[in-house]
Design a protein around this motif. Structure first.
Motif, short mmCIF file in Angstrom:
data_model
loop_
_atom_site.label_atom_id
_atom_site.label_comp_id
_atom_site.label_asym_id
_atom_site.label_seq_id
_atom_site.Cartn_x
_atom_site.Cartn_y
_atom_site.Cartn_z
N ALA A 70 0.75 -1.17 -0.14
CA ALA A 70 -0.12 0.01 -0.06
C ALA A 70 0.81 1.22 0.07
N LEU A 71 1.82 1.23 0.59
CA LEU A 71 2.77 2.37 0.79
C LEU A 71 4.38 1.97 0.33
N LEU A 72 4.88 2.28 -0.97
CA LEU A 72 6.17 2.27 -1.37
C LEU A 72 7.00 3.63 -1.29
N PHE A 73 7.83 3.46 -0.66
CA PHE A 73 8.75 4.66 -0.29
C PHE A 73 10.16 4.53 -1.24
N ALA A 74 10.65 5.58 -1.64
CA ALA A 74 11.69 5.63 -2.26
C ALA A 74 12.83 5.81 -1.11
N VAL A 75 13.93 5.07 -1.52
CA VAL A 75 15.05 5.13 -0.61
C VAL A 75 16.23 5.01 -1.58
N GLY A 76 16.80 5.95 -1.78
CA GLY A 76 17.89 6.15 -2.92
C GLY A 76 17.10 6.25 -4.35
N PRO A 77 18.04 6.27 -5.20
CA PRO A 77 17.45 6.30 -6.75
C PRO A 77 17.10 5.03 -7.39
N HIS A 78 17.30 3.84 -6.79
CA HIS A 78 17.09 2.73 -7.31
C HIS A 78 16.57 1.61 -6.40
N ARG A 79 15.95 2.06 -5.13
CA ARG A 79 15.56 1.11 -4.19
C ARG A 79 14.10 1.60 -3.51
N LEU A 80 13.11 0.67 -3.49
CA LEU A 80 12.03 0.91 -3.02
C LEU A 80 11.65 0.10 -1.91
N VAL A 81 11.10 0.73 -0.55
CA VAL A 81 10.75 0.01 0.57
C VAL A 81 9.29 -0.06 0.86
N ALA A 82 8.78 -1.34 1.24
CA ALA A 82 7.14 -1.15 1.43
C ALA A 82 7.05 -0.89 3.11
#
Length: 181
Positions: A70-82
């Motif tokens: 439901a909530l993905l956040f960008a951690v740096g330019p190439h990584r997503l964290v749920a």
């Protein structure tokens, strides 16, 4: 009639204008939404306007088995964290929404992401009636939140976040992305 050339407003003058635009859109069937969707809020005088973007919100990911991050956040330019929305105290988020738009909140959230990570998808997609039409909705597992979707065109959805007990709705646009999930 498909809504292929629709312009997306950058903001709505009021909640009523946002809901009128939402009502004008066609339904989004629950099938065919699997994949990664990049999001951005549409200002509508909601307390959370600008908060998610300030915290680095990327969007949502829907799976073929009708589950969702439901909530993905960008951690740096190439990584997503749920992030697990159950870790977010809704009453505090609404009460201190102005803080959510500050640099201090962004910095604090970058540290909190580690303890707020979701271990698996945290919501389910299903067909649900909202405002007179049955369309796709994403129901959060452990929060009283439902995101309702209508189709702007083949690769864009307008979402309306409804929180039980809260009269106002948060509006956002999701755009299908080709980025690797």
């Amino acid at each position: 009639m498909e809504n292929t050339a629709r312009q997306i407003p950058s903001s709505f003058r009021s909640q009523a204008d946002g809901l009128a635009y939402f009502d004008s859109l066609s339904v989004a069937p629950v099938t065919g939404l699997a994949g990664l969707w990049q999001g951005h809020g549409v200002a509508s005088e909601h307390p959370l306007d600008g908060v998610l973007e300030n915290l680095g919100w990327y969007g949502k990911r829907f799976t073929t088995d009708l589950r969702a991050d439901a909530l993905l956040f960008a951690v740096g330019p190439h990584r997503l964290v749920a992030i697990d929305p159950a870790m977010i105290p809704l009453r505090l988020a609404f009460r201190f929404h102005r803080f959510g738009r500050t640099q201090v909140a962004r910095n604090l959230f970058s540290y909190l992401q580690k303890i707020c990570r979701a271990k698996a998808p945290v919501a389910s997609l299903r067909s649900m009636s909202f405002r007179g039409k049955t369309s796709t909705a994403m129901v959060y597992d452990r929060q009283p939140i439902t995101d309702h979707f209508r189709r702007i065109d083949e690769d864009r959805l307008l979402g309306v976040m409804a929180v039980e007990g809260v009269d106002r709705h948060y509006f956002f646009v999701l755009t299908r992305t080709k980025r690797a999930p």
